[in-house]
Scaffold this motif. Structure first.
Motif, PDB file in Angstrom:
ATOM      1  N   PHE A 416       1.010  -1.132   0.150  1.00  0.00           N
ATOM      2  CA  PHE A 416      -0.170   0.162  -0.435  1.00  0.00           C
ATOM      3  C   PHE A 416       0.977   1.136  -0.058  1.00  0.00           C
ATOM      4  O   PHE A 416       0.927   2.148  -0.645  1.00  0.00           O
ATOM      5  CB  PHE A 416      -0.941   0.267   1.475  1.00  0.00           C
ATOM      6  CG  PHE A 416      -1.778   1.231   1.299  1.00  0.00           C
ATOM      7  CD1 PHE A 416      -2.606   1.687   0.687  1.00  0.00           C
ATOM      8  CD2 PHE A 416      -1.523   2.229   2.643  1.00  0.00           C
ATOM      9  CE1 PHE A 416      -3.663   3.001   0.674  1.00  0.00           C
ATOM     10  CE2 PHE A 416      -2.216   3.055   2.737  1.00  0.00           C
ATOM     11  CZ  PHE A 416      -3.015   3.837   1.725  1.00  0.00           C
ATOM     12  N   LYS A 417       1.706   1.206   0.211  1.00  0.00           N
ATOM     13  CA  LYS A 417       3.058   2.506   0.628  1.00  0.00           C
ATOM     14  C   LYS A 417       3.491   2.900  -0.263  1.00  0.00           C
ATOM     15  O   LYS A 417       3.648   3.280  -0.941  1.00  0.00           O
ATOM     16  CB  LYS A 417       4.188   2.290   2.014  1.00  0.00           C
ATOM     17  CG  LYS A 417       3.632   2.129   3.373  1.00  0.00           C
ATOM     18  CD  LYS A 417       3.687   2.100   4.167  1.00  0.00           C
ATOM     19  CE  LYS A 417       5.269   3.283   4.596  1.00  0.00           C
ATOM     20  NZ  LYS A 417       5.938   3.344   5.541  1.00  0.00           N
ATOM     21  N   SER A 418       4.053   1.636  -1.078  1.00  0.00           N
ATOM     22  CA  SER A 418       4.943   2.098  -2.355  1.00  0.00           C
ATOM     23  C   SER A 418       3.656   2.344  -3.619  1.00  0.00           C
ATOM     24  O   SER A 418       3.832   3.042  -4.168  1.00  0.00           O
ATOM     25  CB  SER A 418       5.375   0.745  -2.875  1.00  0.00           C
ATOM     26  OG  SER A 418       5.777  -0.252  -2.187  1.00  0.00           O
ATOM     27  N   PHE A 419       2.703   2.026  -3.245  1.00  0.00           N
ATOM     28  CA  PHE A 419       0.964   2.074  -4.240  1.00  0.00           C
ATOM     29  C   PHE A 419       0.993   3.667  -3.862  1.00  0.00           C
ATOM     30  O   PHE A 419       1.158   4.310  -4.799  1.00  0.00           O
ATOM     31  CB  PHE A 419      -0.153   1.978  -4.098  1.00  0.00           C
ATOM     32  CG  PHE A 419      -1.550   1.608  -4.778  1.00  0.00           C
ATOM     33  CD1 PHE A 419      -1.315   2.397  -6.095  1.00  0.00           C
ATOM     34  CD2 PHE A 419      -2.460   2.672  -3.692  1.00  0.00           C
ATOM     35  CE1 PHE A 419      -1.828   2.641  -6.484  1.00  0.00           C
ATOM     36  CE2 PHE A 419      -3.881   3.088  -4.685  1.00  0.00           C
ATOM     37  CZ  PHE A 419      -2.893   3.409  -5.282  1.00  0.00           C
ATOM     38  N   LEU A 420       1.005   4.479  -3.045  1.00  0.00           N
ATOM     39  CA  LEU A 420       0.682   5.325  -2.015  1.00  0.00           C
ATOM     40  C   LEU A 420       1.731   6.525  -3.005  1.00  0.00           C
ATOM     41  O   LEU A 420       1.274   8.067  -3.621  1.00  0.00           O
ATOM     42  CB  LEU A 420       0.676   6.291  -1.099  1.00  0.00           C
ATOM     43  CG  LEU A 420      -1.014   5.403  -0.445  1.00  0.00           C
ATOM     44  CD1 LEU A 420      -0.829   5.888   1.356  1.00  0.00           C
ATOM     45  CD2 LEU A 420      -1.667   6.352  -1.264  1.00  0.00           C
ATOM     46  N   GLU A 421       3.335   6.333  -2.625  1.00  0.00           N
ATOM     47  CA  GLU A 421       4.285   6.561  -3.213  1.00  0.00           C
ATOM     48  C   GLU A 421       4.583   6.629  -4.656  1.00  0.00           C
ATOM     49  O   GLU A 421       5.622   7.572  -5.126  1.00  0.00           O
ATOM     50  CB  GLU A 421       5.351   6.755  -1.554  1.00  0.00           C
ATOM     51  CG  GLU A 421       5.429   6.565  -0.769  1.00  0.00           C
ATOM     52  CD  GLU A 421       6.072   6.048  -0.371  1.00  0.00           C
ATOM     53  OE1 GLU A 421       7.075   5.071  -0.627  1.00  0.00           O
ATOM     54  OE2 GLU A 421       6.358   5.746   1.701  1.00  0.00           O
ATOM     55  N   GLY A 422       4.045   6.307  -4.951  1.00  0.00           N
ATOM     56  CA  GLY A 422       4.497   6.042  -6.228  1.00  0.00           C
ATOM     57  C   GLY A 422       5.401   4.735  -6.858  1.00  0.00           C
ATOM     58  O   GLY A 422       6.486   5.794  -8.052  1.00  0.00           O
ATOM     59  N   GLY A 423       6.715   4.450  -6.193  1.00  0.00           N
ATOM     60  CA  GLY A 423       7.659   4.044  -6.204  1.00  0.00           C
ATOM     61  C   GLY A 423       7.263   1.903  -6.691  1.00  0.00           C
ATOM     62  O   GLY A 423       6.214   1.541  -6.037  1.00  0.00           O
ATOM     63  N   PRO A 424       8.428   1.326  -6.540  1.00  0.00           N
ATOM     64  CA  PRO A 424       8.962  -0.225  -7.052  1.00  0.00           C
ATOM     65  C   PRO A 424       8.920  -0.223  -5.510  1.00  0.00           C
ATOM     66  O   PRO A 424       8.639   0.188  -4.874  1.00  0.00           O
ATOM     67  CB  PRO A 424      10.034   0.430  -7.784  1.00  0.00           C
ATOM     68  CG  PRO A 424      10.920   1.708  -7.334  1.00  0.00           C
ATOM     69  CD  PRO A 424       9.770   2.211  -6.761  1.00  0.00           C
ATOM     70  N   LEU A 425       8.330  -2.514  -5.755  1.00  0.00           N
ATOM     71  CA  LEU A 425       7.993  -2.606  -4.906  1.00  0.00           C
ATOM     72  C   LEU A 425       9.449  -3.145  -4.479  1.00  0.00           C
ATOM     73  O   LEU A 425      10.583  -3.038  -5.179  1.00  0.00           O
ATOM     74  CB  LEU A 425       7.200  -3.573  -4.822  1.00  0.00           C
ATOM     75  CG  LEU A 425       5.867  -3.600  -4.797  1.00  0.00           C
ATOM     76  CD1 LEU A 425       4.671  -4.607  -5.684  1.00  0.00           C
ATOM     77  CD2 LEU A 425       5.382  -4.155  -2.905  1.00  0.00           C
ATOM     78  N   PRO A 426      10.184  -2.975  -2.455  1.00  0.00           N
ATOM     79  CA  PRO A 426      11.349  -3.428  -2.223  1.00  0.00           C
ATOM     80  C   PRO A 426      12.126  -4.774  -3.177  1.00  0.00           C
ATOM     81  O   PRO A 426      10.987  -5.686  -3.583  1.00  0.00           O
ATOM     82  CB  PRO A 426      11.382  -3.525  -0.885  1.00  0.00           C
ATOM     83  CG  PRO A 426       9.901  -2.984  -0.208  1.00  0.00           C
ATOM     84  CD  PRO A 426       8.803  -2.943  -1.989  1.00  0.00           C
ATOM     85  N   GLN A 427      13.204  -4.462  -4.152  1.00  0.00           N
ATOM     86  CA  GLN A 427      13.611  -5.423  -4.522  1.00  0.00           C
ATOM     87  C   GLN A 427      14.949  -6.200  -4.223  1.00  0.00           C
ATOM     88  O   GLN A 427      14.589  -7.978  -3.933  1.00  0.00           O
ATOM     89  CB  GLN A 427      14.091  -4.985  -5.856  1.00  0.00           C
ATOM     90  CG  GLN A 427      13.922  -4.350  -6.801  1.00  0.00           C
ATOM     91  CD  GLN A 427      14.852  -3.879  -8.246  1.00  0.00           C
ATOM     92  OE1 GLN A 427      14.489  -4.529  -8.889  1.00  0.00           O
ATOM     93  NE2 GLN A 427      14.674  -2.282  -8.040  1.00  0.00           N
ATOM     94  N   GLU A 428      14.925  -5.965  -2.748  1.00  0.00           N
ATOM     95  CA  GLU A 428      16.401  -6.527  -1.733  1.00  0.00           C
ATOM     96  C   GLU A 428      15.934  -6.281  -0.443  1.00  0.00           C
ATOM     97  O   GLU A 428      15.035  -5.363  -0.154  1.00  0.00           O
ATOM     98  CB  GLU A 428      17.474  -6.322  -2.410  1.00  0.00           C
ATOM     99  CG  GLU A 428      17.850  -4.899  -2.628  1.00  0.00           C
ATOM    100  CD  GLU A 428      18.981  -4.887  -3.513  1.00  0.00           C
ATOM    101  OE1 GLU A 428      19.549  -3.630  -2.620  1.00  0.00           O
ATOM    102  OE2 GLU A 428      19.719  -5.014  -3.939  1.00  0.00           O
ATOM    103  N   PHE A 429      16.297  -6.681  -0.066  1.00  0.00           N
ATOM    104  CA  PHE A 429      16.521  -6.949   1.855  1.00  0.00           C
ATOM    105  C   PHE A 429      17.927  -6.661   1.799  1.00  0.00           C
ATOM    106  O   PHE A 429      19.121  -6.545   1.519  1.00  0.00           O
ATOM    107  CB  PHE A 429      15.903  -7.722   2.435  1.00  0.00           C
ATOM    108  CG  PHE A 429      16.454  -8.940   2.394  1.00  0.00           C
ATOM    109  CD1 PHE A 429      17.379 -10.004   3.006  1.00  0.00           C
ATOM    110  CD2 PHE A 429      16.717  -9.865   1.551  1.00  0.00           C
ATOM    111  CE1 PHE A 429      18.653 -10.455   2.800  1.00  0.00           C
ATOM    112  CE2 PHE A 429      16.487 -11.494   1.474  1.00  0.00           C
ATOM    113  CZ  PHE A 429      17.843 -11.420   2.177  1.00  0.00           C
TER     114      PHE A 429
END
Length: 429
Positions: A416-429
């Motif tokens: 949800f946070k990635s959607f609101l911010e218009g950014g990519p979902l985390p690719q790594e940790f």
């Protein structure tokens, strides 16, 4: 309420989103002083009714929770549950992504509430609220299940209103396990059952050739189920068992009600459990007189509040009207769209949603900008995602049910946070 024309509903939403505001809050009679058994919080809450039809005495009930921090600078998120006829208050706010969950005789904090992200949350009792400071506020609409019909149509009407007068600053919509195209969504259920070992090879063959699920549903809504479909569905029901929750096929049911939404131990965090009977507890909590008084709610025409209601007069055959075409129109208008799926849901399986999104991207001529890949929540795989043209996205939430924020709250919050911010979902940790 549901006999209102869509244009009338959209106009109601316009008033709702323009009148409440957090600088000049709604009238004092909407302010919630404190919910019974509620822990102390810093944010404000409002709930009550907005009249939409004086003549026929129709009103919409809402619950509004401000963002925990810097509410004045945060966008507004409208959340709608599906059903049709299910409650965005009882299901969404108190079972999924709202600030509290019922427990015992009181409430506990939901540490993964979406108002802890960066948004002000609005939940509508099957629909919508008056909100001066939100005229230019960024607006996101999110919903799940049958909201795959509500949300795209509402967003389309908002864009139509904007052509006459700029009322909505719509920034995007997100749809969770949504009904977008009747046959594709429903007929993907057979493969899901079979691939998860819920039905036999023989039953799978019958369920995909003799009578598929869309055929059965169509016959059922027309009031005349054929003997062959009745036989197939009887076998499917016997093999899948009523003690398996079709909204999350891998986890147990609440034994007090095998029809309730279910959850057990979170396999990734063995110290954290999710209440398998939260729907039962929500129903009990929201039927308390002191709770209804605190929320300025009244029972009209019913003796007891329920999470889902058949009192609302929906035309069930409207289920067959595709809304994936409306999603395409929104993308063409530049509105970002996210379709996400809890991957343990057999009701609207991820395979149908993924197929529809991929097909839509191809029809719109959108190239893949993020190839299909995993995304992470902390040090675990949160799911998989693919993005088309940086405007149309598909994502799964690993280990999540039909109601993803309920069963995988932390992973849902990351998405949800990635959607609101218009950014990519985390690719790594």
């Amino acid at each position: 309420m549901c006999s209102l024309l869509w244009s009338s509903i959209a106009l109601c939403v316009a008033f709702l989103l323009l009148e409440l505001g957090v600088v000049h809050p709604s009238p004092s009679h909407h302010r919630i002083t404190r919910l019974p058994g509620q822990p102390h919080v810093q944010f404000h809450q409002f709930s009550g009714y907005v009249t939409v039809d004086d003549k026929n005495q129709r009103a919409l009930f809402f619950y509004f929770a401000e963002a925990e921090k810097d509410a004045l600078s945060k966008p507004l998120v409208l959340w709608l549950n599906g059903g049709p006829g299910c409650s965005s208050l009882g299901v969404g706010a108190f079972s999924e992504n709202g600030p509290f969950r019922p427990k015992g005789k009181g409430l506990v904090r939901n540490q993964f509430s979406w108002n802890r992200a960066r948004d002000n949350l609005v939940f509508l009792q099957s629909w919508f609220i008056k909100f001066p400071e939100y005229r230019n506020r960024s607006l996101f609409i999110v919903g799940e299940s049958y909201a795959g019909h509500y949300v795209p149509q509402l967003a389309e009407l908002m864009l139509q209103f904007n052509k006459k007068e700029k009322l909505f600053n719509l920034k995007g919509i997100a749809l969770g396990n949504p009904v977008l195209e009747f046959a594709t969504d429903f007929n993907s259920r057979a493969e899901f059952f079979w691939s998860h070992g819920l039905i036999s090879d023989t039953t799978y063959k019958m369920f995909t050739s003799v009578c598929n699920y869309s055929t059965y549903v169509r016959e059922y809504y027309n009031g005349a189920v054929s003997p062959i479909c009745s036989s197939v569905m009887s076998q499917v029901t016997t093999e899948t068992s009523r003690f398996v929750d079709k909204y999350d096929v891998t986890l147990d049911v609440c034994l007090s009600s095998v029809f309730s939404q279910t959850k057990v131990l979170n396999p990734q965090q063995v110290t954290e459990t999710i209440d398998v009977c939260v729907e039962d507890e929500t129903v009990n909590y929201l039927n308390r007189k002191d709770v209804q008084s605190a929320m300025h709610a009244h029972l009209v025409g019913v003796q007891r509040w329920s999470a889902c209601s058949n009192v609302l007069d929906y035309e069930l055959r409207d289920l067959e009207i595709p809304t994936i075409t409306v999603v395409g129109k929104l993308v063409k208008e530049g509105i970002p769209v996210l379709v996400y799926s809890g991957d343990q849901d057999s009701v609207i399986p991820l395979t149908g949603s993924r197929t529809l999104v991929h097909k839509l991207a191809k029809e719109l001529g959108l190239n893949t900008t993020v190839p299909y890949r995993v995304w992470f929540e902390k040090q675990q795989v949160g799911g998989w995602t693919q993005v088309y043209g940086n405007i149309l996205s598909f994502a799964t939430i690993r280990g999540a049910s039909h109601e993803a924020p309920f069963s995988q709250p932390e992973r849902s919050l990351v998405l949800f946070k990635s959607f609101l911010e218009g950014g990519p979902l985390p690719q790594e940790f």
